[in-house]
Design an enzyme around this catalytic site. Structure first.
Site, PDB file in Angstrom:
ATOM      1  N   ILE A 177       0.866  -1.317   0.500  1.00  0.00           N
ATOM      2  CA  ILE A 177       0.106   0.214   0.363  1.00  0.00           C
ATOM      3  C   ILE A 177       0.983   1.253   0.325  1.00  0.00           C
ATOM      4  O   ILE A 177       2.225   1.122   0.657  1.00  0.00           O
ATOM      5  CB  ILE A 177      -0.976   0.405   1.331  1.00  0.00           C
ATOM      6  CG1 ILE A 177      -1.615  -1.046   1.882  1.00  0.00           C
ATOM      7  CG2 ILE A 177      -2.021   1.030   1.229  1.00  0.00           C
ATOM      8  CD1 ILE A 177      -2.307  -1.813   2.203  1.00  0.00           C
ATOM      9  N   CYS A 184       0.668   4.871   3.427  1.00  0.00           N
ATOM     10  CA  CYS A 184       0.362   4.917   4.477  1.00  0.00           C
ATOM     11  C   CYS A 184       0.674   5.391   5.828  1.00  0.00           C
ATOM     12  O   CYS A 184       0.115   4.728   7.347  1.00  0.00           O
ATOM     13  CB  CYS A 184       1.054   3.340   4.822  1.00  0.00           C
ATOM     14  SG  CYS A 184       0.178   2.220   3.433  1.00  0.00           S
ATOM     15  N   GLY A 228      -4.314   9.265   7.279  1.00  0.00           N
ATOM     16  CA  GLY A 228      -6.142   8.621   6.509  1.00  0.00           C
ATOM     17  C   GLY A 228      -6.658   7.294   5.698  1.00  0.00           C
ATOM     18  O   GLY A 228      -6.153   6.292   6.893  1.00  0.00           O
ATOM     19  N   ILE A 229      -6.714   6.857   4.685  1.00  0.00           N
ATOM     20  CA  ILE A 229      -7.108   5.828   3.902  1.00  0.00           C
ATOM     21  C   ILE A 229      -6.129   4.570   4.402  1.00  0.00           C
ATOM     22  O   ILE A 229      -6.326   3.727   4.608  1.00  0.00           O
ATOM     23  CB  ILE A 229      -7.702   6.058   2.641  1.00  0.00           C
ATOM     24  CG1 ILE A 229      -8.603   6.905   3.357  1.00  0.00           C
ATOM     25  CG2 ILE A 229      -7.970   4.850   2.175  1.00  0.00           C
ATOM     26  CD1 ILE A 229      -9.569   7.300   1.366  1.00  0.00           C
ATOM     27  N   GLY A 230      -4.867   4.746   3.940  1.00  0.00           N
ATOM     28  CA  GLY A 230      -3.716   4.335   3.659  1.00  0.00           C
ATOM     29  C   GLY A 230      -3.552   3.158   5.115  1.00  0.00           C
ATOM     30  O   GLY A 230      -3.013   1.967   4.833  1.00  0.00           O
ATOM     31  N   SER A 290     -11.466   8.405  -7.199  1.00  0.00           N
ATOM     32  CA  SER A 290     -12.862   9.116  -6.449  1.00  0.00           C
ATOM     33  C   SER A 290     -13.518   9.869  -7.216  1.00  0.00           C
ATOM     34  O   SER A 290     -13.636   9.412  -8.397  1.00  0.00           O
ATOM     35  CB  SER A 290     -10.941  10.852  -5.650  1.00  0.00           C
ATOM     36  OG  SER A 290     -12.880  11.802  -5.539  1.00  0.00           O
ATOM     37  N   TYR A 334      -7.697  18.061  -9.733  1.00  0.00           N
ATOM     38  CA  TYR A 334      -7.646  17.223  -8.879  1.00  0.00           C
ATOM     39  C   TYR A 334      -7.806  16.294  -9.893  1.00  0.00           C
ATOM     40  O   TYR A 334      -7.618  14.643 -10.070  1.00  0.00           O
ATOM     41  CB  TYR A 334      -7.950  17.667  -7.639  1.00  0.00           C
ATOM     42  CG  TYR A 334      -8.113  16.434  -6.854  1.00  0.00           C
ATOM     43  CD1 TYR A 334      -7.125  15.482  -6.275  1.00  0.00           C
ATOM     44  CD2 TYR A 334      -9.168  15.936  -6.954  1.00  0.00           C
ATOM     45  CE1 TYR A 334      -7.696  14.626  -5.705  1.00  0.00           C
ATOM     46  CE2 TYR A 334      -9.501  14.476  -5.634  1.00  0.00           C
ATOM     47  CZ  TYR A 334      -9.070  14.179  -5.164  1.00  0.00           C
ATOM     48  OH  TYR A 334      -9.190  12.481  -4.434  1.00  0.00           O
ATOM     49  N   LYS A 371      -7.699  12.291 -11.579  1.00  0.00           N
ATOM     50  CA  LYS A 371      -8.944  10.960 -11.145  1.00  0.00           C
ATOM     51  C   LYS A 371      -8.545  10.680 -12.803  1.00  0.00           C
ATOM     52  O   LYS A 371      -8.918   9.104 -12.557  1.00  0.00           O
ATOM     53  CB  LYS A 371      -9.016  11.770 -10.025  1.00  0.00           C
ATOM     54  CG  LYS A 371      -9.114  11.994  -8.575  1.00  0.00           C
ATOM     55  CD  LYS A 371      -8.055  11.046  -7.714  1.00  0.00           C
ATOM     56  CE  LYS A 371      -7.779  10.608  -6.441  1.00  0.00           C
ATOM     57  NZ  LYS A 371      -6.799  10.239  -5.751  1.00  0.00           N
TER      58      LYS A 371
END
Ligand SMILES: NC(=O)c1ccc[n+]([C@@H]2O[C@H](COP(=O)([O-])OP(=O)(O)OC[C@H]3O[C@@H](n4cnc5c(N)ncnc54)[C@H](OP(=O)(O)O)[C@@H]3O)[C@@H](O)[C@H]2O)c1
Ligand SMILES: *[C@@H]1O[C@H](CO)[C@@H](O)[C@H](O)[C@H]1NC(C)=O
Ligand SMILES: *[C@@H]1O[C@H](CO)[C@@H](O)[C@H](O)[C@H]1NC(C)=O
Ligand SMILES: *[C@@H]1O[C@H](CO)[C@@H](O)[C@H](O)[C@H]1NC(C)=O
Length: 318
Positions: A12, A15, A18-20, A145, A158, A162
């Site tokens: 990953i 990290c 956040g999400i990671g 996203s 941004y 994406k």
């Protein structure tokens, strides 16, 4: 420490927070110990929080390594440090945001968004592909996203980065299926991580040189409050997004796309409902500029509802 037989090696990116970070810990804590997590971050000085949250999984089912997605050298070094360079699941999570009137953003700043969000993921995928193809197995996951499906005002670059990732994956997925390699895009709506805070810090520092007074006014006094309200009302926790991602990597036939926030599905569907694109553009325009009060009221109503059960209606309940 290294992966034991039968464990899937999951690498990953991003990290440190956040999400990671949540996803790394969630997978490392898997009750059946199905994963060996290579949790990477560009700056190891930030590893404290991950070490703490990983607890006793550290150096057992989770190892922390340095990796900057913007550097060929760093990516090579990290992969060379993994036994047989075997990555079963690559999760491209590292990403940066950017908001503001484009007239006030420098070209290098905009390019950095693409260097990280787009070329960073491309660099990772390119690096793991030869091994995955040889083994005829692998799963590539990209943290996209909803802004990769529907552009959102003042997030122009941004959103574009994406969108680029979405197009890249749509194209690549077809070729890779021949090699038994699956590709999945995770498409969260707003997520309550450091992401928004980092953006607000950047915005706070800028004088928006080059942008006209009207645009700066719309950005600061119309967009920013609306955006903040959206985060507070509709924002998911990083844990919810991590769980949705974990489900996708557990699937025997992984989905190509996964929107984690059901409230956004109609907004995205709208653009396909009207081929001319008018409906989408007008609706977003009206939401932002004409229905300021209505927007505020509906957000307040939503916030009331979200207190109790609304949040649980996400596609993947937490
Ligand atoms: N938060 C949201 O509302 C939201 C919504 C949809 C999608 N996403 C996507 O979710 C992903 C994770 O974001 P998040 O919300 O968890 O935000 P976050 O807490 O800011 O995490 C972003 C992570 O990416 C890392 N990163 C940035 N540049 C990097 C590089 N060159 N190499 C390696 N790592 C790098 C950051 O590391 P440092 O600590 O070193 O900066 C950080 O660990 C991003 O791709 C983002 O676009 C977020
Ligand atoms: C985990 O491994 C790292 C690097 O080998 C080491 O520095 C650290 O002390 C270890 N931590 C624990 C809790 O075993
Ligand atoms: C990937 O997809 C193929 C075809 O849908 C499937 O047979 C295979 O088991 C999947 N592989 C992984 C690693 O998920
Ligand atoms: C889209 O908007 C344009 C400009 O207002 C108009 O000429 C056109 O007829 C609209 N198309 C549809 C399908 O509504």
């Amino acid at each position: 420490a290294m992966a034991s037989g039968g464990q899937r090696v999951v690498l990953i990116t991003g990290c440190s927070s956040g999400i990671g970070l949540r996803l790394a810990v969630l997978l490392a804590q898997d009750a059946k110990k199905r994963y060996y997590v290579v949790a990477t971050m560009r700056d190891l000085r930030k590893k404290g929080r991950l070490e703490e949250e990983a607890g006793d999984t550290l150096n057992k089912t989770l190892t922390i390594r340095a990796l900057d997605v913007c550097s060929d050298e760093s990516v090579t070094q990290c992969l060379d440090g993994i036994q047989d360079r075997r990555v079963d699941v690559l999760i491209n999570n590292a990403g940066i945001g950017q908001i503001g009137p484009i007239e006030s953003l420098g070209m290098p700043e905009m390019q950095k968004v693409f260097e990280t969000n787009f070329f960073g993921a491309v660099r990772m995928i390119k690096a793991v592909l030869p091994d995955m193809k040889r083994r005829k197995s692998g799963h590539i996951v990209v943290m996209s996203s909803v802004m990769g499906l529907q552009g959102i005002v003042f997030n122009d670059i941004y959103s574009a980065s994406k969108f680029a990732m979405e197009g890249f994956c749509e194209s690549l997925a077809v070729q890779l299926l021949k090699f038994n390699i699956n590709v999945s895009l995770i498409e969260p709506g707003p997520v309550n991580t450091e992401f928004e805070m980092k953006l607000m810090e950047e915005v706070g520092k800028s004088e928006f040189p080059g942008a006209d007074a009207d645009t700066v006014h719309y950005f600061k006094n119309v967009y920013l409050p609306a955006s903040h309200e959206i985060f507070v009302t509709l924002g998911q926790s990083p844990d919810t997004v991590a769980k949705a991602t974990a489900r996708v990597i557990e699937m025997s036939r992984p989905v190509f796309r996964c929107q984690t926030n059901a409230l956004y599905t109609p907004l995205v569907a709208m653009k396909y409902a009207d081929e001319s694109g008018n409906l989408s553009v007008r609706t977003f325009y009206n939401l932002l500029f004409n229905y300021g009060t209505l927007f505020h009221l509906s957000m307040s109503a939503l916030r009331c509802l979200t207190c109790s059960c609304f949040r649980r209606r996400s596609v993947y309940p937490s």
